[in-house]
Design a protein around this motif. Sequence first.
Motif, PDB file in Angstrom:
ATOM      1  N   LEU A   1       0.822  -1.205   0.000  1.00 56.72           N
ATOM      2  CA  LEU A   1       0.000   0.000   0.000  1.00 56.72           C
ATOM      3  C   LEU A   1       0.859   1.260   0.000  1.00 56.72           C
ATOM      4  O   LEU A   1       0.533   2.252  -0.664  1.00 56.72           O
ATOM      5  CB  LEU A   1      -0.927  -0.007   1.215  1.00 56.72           C
ATOM      6  CG  LEU A   1      -1.887  -1.201   1.325  1.00 56.72           C
ATOM      7  CD1 LEU A   1      -2.756  -1.078   2.561  1.00 56.72           C
ATOM      8  CD2 LEU A   1      -2.746  -1.319   0.071  1.00 56.72           C
ATOM      9  N   ARG A   2       1.962   1.209   0.734  1.00 59.28           N
ATOM     10  CA  ARG A   2       2.832   2.384   0.822  1.00 59.28           C
ATOM     11  C   ARG A   2       3.533   2.653  -0.515  1.00 59.28           C
ATOM     12  O   ARG A   2       3.509   3.771  -1.031  1.00 59.28           O
ATOM     13  CB  ARG A   2       3.861   2.177   1.929  1.00 59.28           C
ATOM     14  CG  ARG A   2       4.744   3.385   2.185  1.00 59.28           C
ATOM     15  CD  ARG A   2       5.615   3.181   3.412  1.00 59.28           C
ATOM     16  NE  ARG A   2       6.474   2.011   3.308  1.00 59.28           N
ATOM     17  CZ  ARG A   2       6.273   0.864   3.948  1.00 59.28           C
ATOM     18  NH1 ARG A   2       5.229   0.721   4.754  1.00 59.28           N
ATOM     19  NH2 ARG A   2       7.105  -0.156   3.799  1.00 59.28           N
ATOM     20  N   SER A   3       4.129   1.607  -1.088  1.00 59.45           N
ATOM     21  CA  SER A   3       4.854   1.799  -2.344  1.00 59.45           C
ATOM     22  C   SER A   3       3.895   2.028  -3.503  1.00 59.45           C
ATOM     23  O   SER A   3       4.221   2.754  -4.455  1.00 59.45           O
ATOM     24  CB  SER A   3       5.748   0.584  -2.639  1.00 59.45           C
ATOM     25  OG  SER A   3       4.969  -0.605  -2.785  1.00 59.45           O
ATOM     26  N   GLY A   4       2.687   1.460  -3.409  1.00 56.12           N
ATOM     27  CA  GLY A   4       1.709   1.640  -4.478  1.00 56.12           C
ATOM     28  C   GLY A   4       1.180   3.046  -4.589  1.00 56.12           C
ATOM     29  O   GLY A   4       0.628   3.424  -5.628  1.00 56.12           O
TER      30      GLY A   4
ATOM     31  N   VAL B   1       7.894  -5.341  -4.409  1.00 54.64           N
ATOM     32  CA  VAL B   1       6.942  -5.694  -3.360  1.00 54.64           C
ATOM     33  C   VAL B   1       5.878  -6.645  -3.912  1.00 54.64           C
ATOM     34  O   VAL B   1       5.482  -7.607  -3.256  1.00 54.64           O
ATOM     35  CB  VAL B   1       6.285  -4.431  -2.770  1.00 54.64           C
ATOM     36  CG1 VAL B   1       5.221  -4.807  -1.740  1.00 54.64           C
ATOM     37  CG2 VAL B   1       7.332  -3.528  -2.136  1.00 54.64           C
ATOM     38  N   VAL B   2       5.415  -6.380  -5.128  1.00 55.04           N
ATOM     39  CA  VAL B   2       4.435  -7.266  -5.771  1.00 55.04           C
ATOM     40  C   VAL B   2       5.013  -8.667  -5.923  1.00 55.04           C
ATOM     41  O   VAL B   2       4.338  -9.673  -5.671  1.00 55.04           O
ATOM     42  CB  VAL B   2       4.002  -6.701  -7.142  1.00 55.04           C
ATOM     43  CG1 VAL B   2       3.208  -7.746  -7.925  1.00 55.04           C
ATOM     44  CG2 VAL B   2       3.179  -5.436  -6.968  1.00 55.04           C
ATOM     45  N   ALA B   3       6.274  -8.758  -6.327  1.00 58.59           N
ATOM     46  CA  ALA B   3       6.923 -10.066  -6.482  1.00 58.59           C
ATOM     47  C   ALA B   3       7.010 -10.789  -5.143  1.00 58.59           C
ATOM     48  O   ALA B   3       6.797 -12.009  -5.065  1.00 58.59           O
ATOM     49  CB  ALA B   3       8.316  -9.879  -7.075  1.00 58.59           C
ATOM     50  N   GLU B   4       7.305 -10.061  -4.083  1.00 59.58           N
ATOM     51  CA  GLU B   4       7.370 -10.659  -2.754  1.00 59.58           C
ATOM     52  C   GLU B   4       5.994 -11.170  -2.329  1.00 59.58           C
ATOM     53  O   GLU B   4       5.861 -12.260  -1.758  1.00 59.58           O
ATOM     54  CB  GLU B   4       7.886  -9.645  -1.741  1.00 59.58           C
ATOM     55  CG  GLU B   4       8.110 -10.214  -0.350  1.00 59.58           C
ATOM     56  CD  GLU B   4       8.737  -9.216   0.605  1.00 59.58           C
ATOM     57  OE1 GLU B   4       8.860  -9.551   1.803  1.00 59.58           O
ATOM     58  OE2 GLU B   4       9.089  -8.103   0.156  1.00 59.58           O
TER      59      GLU B   4
ATOM     60  N   TRP C   1      -4.437  -4.800  -6.977  1.00 58.42           N
ATOM     61  CA  TRP C   1      -3.076  -4.267  -6.914  1.00 58.42           C
ATOM     62  C   TRP C   1      -2.165  -4.954  -7.930  1.00 58.42           C
ATOM     63  O   TRP C   1      -1.283  -4.321  -8.513  1.00 58.42           O
ATOM     64  CB  TRP C   1      -2.512  -4.424  -5.503  1.00 58.42           C
ATOM     65  CG  TRP C   1      -3.049  -3.395  -4.555  1.00 58.42           C
ATOM     66  CD1 TRP C   1      -4.002  -3.561  -3.597  1.00 58.42           C
ATOM     67  CD2 TRP C   1      -2.666  -2.013  -4.479  1.00 58.42           C
ATOM     68  NE1 TRP C   1      -4.249  -2.375  -2.941  1.00 58.42           N
ATOM     69  CE2 TRP C   1      -3.432  -1.417  -3.456  1.00 58.42           C
ATOM     70  CE3 TRP C   1      -1.744  -1.232  -5.179  1.00 58.42           C
ATOM     71  CZ2 TRP C   1      -3.309  -0.060  -3.127  1.00 58.42           C
ATOM     72  CZ3 TRP C   1      -1.616   0.111  -4.848  1.00 58.42           C
ATOM     73  CH2 TRP C   1      -2.390   0.680  -3.834  1.00 58.42           C
ATOM     74  N   LEU C   2      -2.401  -6.243  -8.155  1.00 55.53           N
ATOM     75  CA  LEU C   2      -1.617  -6.942  -9.177  1.00 55.53           C
ATOM     76  C   LEU C   2      -1.945  -6.404 -10.570  1.00 55.53           C
ATOM     77  O   LEU C   2      -1.056  -6.269 -11.418  1.00 55.53           O
ATOM     78  CB  LEU C   2      -1.886  -8.450  -9.113  1.00 55.53           C
ATOM     79  CG  LEU C   2      -1.540  -9.150  -7.798  1.00 55.53           C
ATOM     80  CD1 LEU C   2      -1.749 -10.654  -7.925  1.00 55.53           C
ATOM     81  CD2 LEU C   2      -0.125  -8.843  -7.352  1.00 55.53           C
ATOM     82  N   LEU C   3      -3.219  -6.091 -10.795  1.00 52.28           N
ATOM     83  CA  LEU C   3      -3.607  -5.485 -12.071  1.00 52.28           C
ATOM     84  C   LEU C   3      -2.893  -4.160 -12.282  1.00 52.28           C
ATOM     85  O   LEU C   3      -2.438  -3.848 -13.385  1.00 52.28           O
ATOM     86  CB  LEU C   3      -5.121  -5.264 -12.114  1.00 52.28           C
ATOM     87  CG  LEU C   3      -6.017  -6.479 -12.312  1.00 52.28           C
ATOM     88  CD1 LEU C   3      -7.485  -6.061 -12.195  1.00 52.28           C
ATOM     89  CD2 LEU C   3      -5.770  -7.114 -13.679  1.00 52.28           C
TER      90      LEU C   3
END
Length: 229
Positions: free
Chosen positions: A61-64, A79-82, A109-111
């Motif tokens: 959420l923070r990086s997004g 972060v998404v990969a993690e 978020w993945l989208l």
Amino acid sequence: MEERTVDWRDDEVLSARISVMNRPRRHQAAFLALRRLQAPLLGIEMPADWGIDSAVVDALLRSGGARLDGEADEVFQQVVAELCAAPLFESEVDPESAELFQLETIGGWLLLGEALGEMSEVQTDRVISLARELANSLDTCMDDSLTVVEGEDLRERYLAGIGERLRAYGVGYFASRNLEVEGKCHEAILAASDDGELFTSAAGRELLVDCDDYSNEMLSALRSFTNVL
């Protein structure tokens, strides 16, 4: 005279807002749609067997929301990969109401991660439509359930007082509220300058508060279903 019903899934007025946005503005609109869904990710504990660390969700959420220019973002992608390395993505799940909401929001978020670098109208619409769909799903869940969700009188008064445009969609409280807040977001995005300072302005901060207030309402409703399990 019979009231005209507008299908919110195929409404040119809603689509037109996205079509006139440039790439950074589409990113902002998609981010705000996900912001309206984030409280249940933070406020309801996810099943342990999903293997998703709360710190990863916080980082997502923070990086997004740190860079909203529509371009590829290496930090966010890491972060998404993690997140995608969690056991959840290698197993089949049978989620309850709140868990399904969390899964769909994570999918949103993945989208967004997949869209960065292009941030096309279609990709943006998919994320924004997710917020609309989940709002409508929550209304349907409440209508079909015997579970008492606190605040029914307030929701009925809200629906009784909405304008003709929102009333034309013929949807419930959360779907109407989402469309109302979405409209405010898109109007502010289109009215703002292109200097990327929307969310440091008074208008931008108000949008974040509106999205968070709405998101917290969804959290409260979803907790009603969680508490009866």
